[in-house]
Design an enzyme around this catalytic site. Structure first.
Site, PDB file in Angstrom:
ATOM      1  N   PRO A 258       0.746  -1.434   0.333  1.00  0.00           N
ATOM      2  CG  PRO A 258      -0.059  -1.417   2.237  1.00  0.00           C
ATOM      3  CD  PRO A 258       0.658  -2.248   1.641  1.00  0.00           C
TER       4      PRO A 258
ATOM      5  NE  ARG B 118      -3.212  12.106  -7.232  1.00  0.00           N
ATOM      6  CZ  ARG B 118      -4.342  11.912  -6.758  1.00  0.00           C
ATOM      7  NH1 ARG B 118      -5.024  12.949  -6.115  1.00  0.00           N
ATOM      8  NH2 ARG B 118      -4.988  10.731  -7.691  1.00  0.00           N
TER       9      ARG B 118
ATOM     10  CB  CYS C 120       3.007  29.612 -18.249  1.00  0.00           C
ATOM     11  SG  CYS C 120       3.437  30.902 -17.667  1.00  0.00           S
ATOM     12  CD  GLU C 121       1.711  23.745 -19.248  1.00  0.00           C
ATOM     13  OE1 GLU C 121       0.321  23.202 -19.944  1.00  0.00           O
ATOM     14  OE2 GLU C 121       3.112  23.504 -19.615  1.00  0.00           O
TER      15      GLU C 121
ATOM     16  NE  ARG D  16      -4.650   6.394  -4.510  1.00  0.00           N
ATOM     17  CZ  ARG D  16      -4.176   7.434  -5.686  1.00  0.00           C
ATOM     18  NH1 ARG D  16      -4.390   8.587  -5.470  1.00  0.00           N
ATOM     19  NH2 ARG D  16      -3.814   6.266  -7.088  1.00  0.00           N
TER      20      ARG D  16
END
Ligand code: LLP
Length: 430
Positions: free
Chosen positions: A280, A318, A349-350, A282
């Site tokens: 495990p 994410r 800048c996206e 997360r």
């Protein structure tokens, strides 16, 4: 904050605390953006596994990729965790953290010869192999180093994990593992190779799995496969079911019920003389961490409201990569009931640099602090220096104590390792 680990994140006097430490105080002393982790939550999450498995032979190998800070690895090693690694770099981190190499399993679809040698020389517990070529490589390296490598073969049980396509791995169409039908032949050949001790069967069908039924179905298929191999005279000691238990990211969502899942899993392996291994990641660290960020300003564009914060996609990828949802909570509980919809975005800048779209939030102003929740897993681990942004600091809270476990990067850090060629390129005169 219902989706973060029970008691670690609470409002006290209208202010958000991590354990006994105010996040406002942390922001004042350490700056933002900052990853803040609760030590108690990490330990609690790990013990949910350890306690449920106490009565069966097992090893919980924390998946280092979820959060590889050496303080967190050290904390987990002290609790008795083993480690699941996918690179030589992760092994280096485990060793630097004081982890025991004998507790390490090496997974991953592409291991280099140098990584295999490094792992063998450190005496790791076993390799989870993903191809015949890799088994051959490990055999040759083990012979050259005059040692024996324990291996499991990662089989692909063809079970749909029903998660985001980027983190689903258990179908025949994926690059991972070996088709369970074809794997028996590989086991026979592997067992005959010098320097190889076949030890177990492994699988990992995906990540962020909220309904654990597919994990149990995978266990059934792998157990049937183990019986078949044993029937052919092979010694199989371990079943490694990988990671994958999902956590609640949204308020009101239920994370995978670890204890219930493990009870059902234990029933399946009872009496089979197997060591159960799990990897495990997360579910150990996600809800133990937040990304603390400050509002830079709020702007309206064509009737749309944007809250611009000092953290960005380079800090927490994410949302941009998986359209992942993270709750965003004001550190100071708003007195005013007014809510309005806004996009929470970073300075990169996206257009993909966002933390939330059309989120109902209180009226925010420059200087306000926000906690982007459930950010302890695959948060800092996926951070980059994009847009030449120094990476955030990482802080570990233990009660009222705050330790810097990774300092904020400086501008010097940004160019460390770079150089300008000493021989100038020839520029023709015009
Ligand atoms: N074992 C193997 C072989 C894995 O590939 C993974 C995760 C794990 C264990 C740990 O799985 P967990 O318990 O954390 O679900 N970056 C993505 C997640 C990628 C997971 C990759 N493999 C995200 O942010 O959602």
């Amino acid at each position: 904050m219902p989706q973060t680990s029970q008691s670690s994140w609470t409002y006290r006097d209208e202010e958000l605390f991590c354990e006994d430490t105010s996040l406002t105080r942390i922001a004042a002393s350490h700056g933002t953006p900052a990853y803040v982790y609760s030590k108690a939550a990490i330990a609690r999450n790990f013990h949910a596994y350890e306690d449920a498995l106490a009565d069966v032979p097992h090893r919980v190998c924390y998946a280092v990729k979820a959060n590889s800070n050496i303080a967190i690895l050290n904390l987990l090693a002290a609790q008795g965790a083993g480690f699941d690694i996918v690179s030589g770099g992760e092994l280096y981190r485990v060793l630097a953290a004081g982890g025991d190499p004998h507790s390490v399993v090496f997974s991953g679809v592409g291991k280099t010869a140098a990584e295999i040698r490094f792992a063998l020389s450190k005496g790791i517990h076993s390799f989870n192999c993903e191809s015949e070529y890799e088994v051959g490589q490990i055999s040759r390296a083990a012979v050259a180093l005059n040692t024996t490598a324990s291996i499991a073969i990662r089989v692909n049980p063809d079970v749909n994990a029903a998660t985001h396509p980027y983190i689903s791995t258990g179908l025949r169409s994926h690059k991972f593992g070996i088709d369970i039908e074809a794997a028996a032949e590989l086991y026979r050949r592997a067992a005959a190779l010098p320097g190889i001790a076949v030890e177990g069967v492994s699988c990992h069908i995906g990540s962020q799995i909220l309904d654990t039924n597919p994990l149990l179905e995978a266990a059934d298929r792998v157990l049937a496969f183990i019986e078949r191999l044993r029937g052919e005279g092979l010694t199989i000691r371990t079943l490694d079911l990988g990671g994958g238990a999902g956590v609640a990211y949204r308020s009101g969502e239920q994370g995978a019920h670890i204890t219930e899942f493990l009870e059902r899993l234990k029933e399946k392996i009872q009496g089979r003389d197997l060591v159960l291994m799990l990897e495990p990641g997360r579910s150990i660290v996600a809800n133990a961490g937040v990304l603390l960020t400050r509002v830079l300003h709020v702007k309206e564009n064509a009737g749309k409201r944007f809250v611009i914060v000092d953290a960005a996609m380079n800090d927490l990828l994410r949302p941009a990569l998986y359209q992942a949802y993270h709750e965003i909570t004001p550190v100071e509980r708003p007195r005013d009931e007014t809510r309005c919809q806004a996009d929470v975005v970073g300075p990169v800048c996206e257009s993909g640099d966002f933390f939330a779209h059309n989120r109902e939030l209180p009226l925010l102003k420059p200087g306000d602090l926000l906690a982007i929740e459930t950010a302890g897993a695959y948060g800092f681990a996926l951070a980059s220096n994009y847009n030449a942004r120094p990476r955030a600091c990482e802080l570990l809270v233990d009660g009222a104590d705050v330790q810097t476990i990774r300092r904020r990067e400086t501008y010097e850090d940004l160019i460390r390792g770079e150089s300008i060629p000493t021989v100038q390129t020839f520029v023709p005169e015009i």
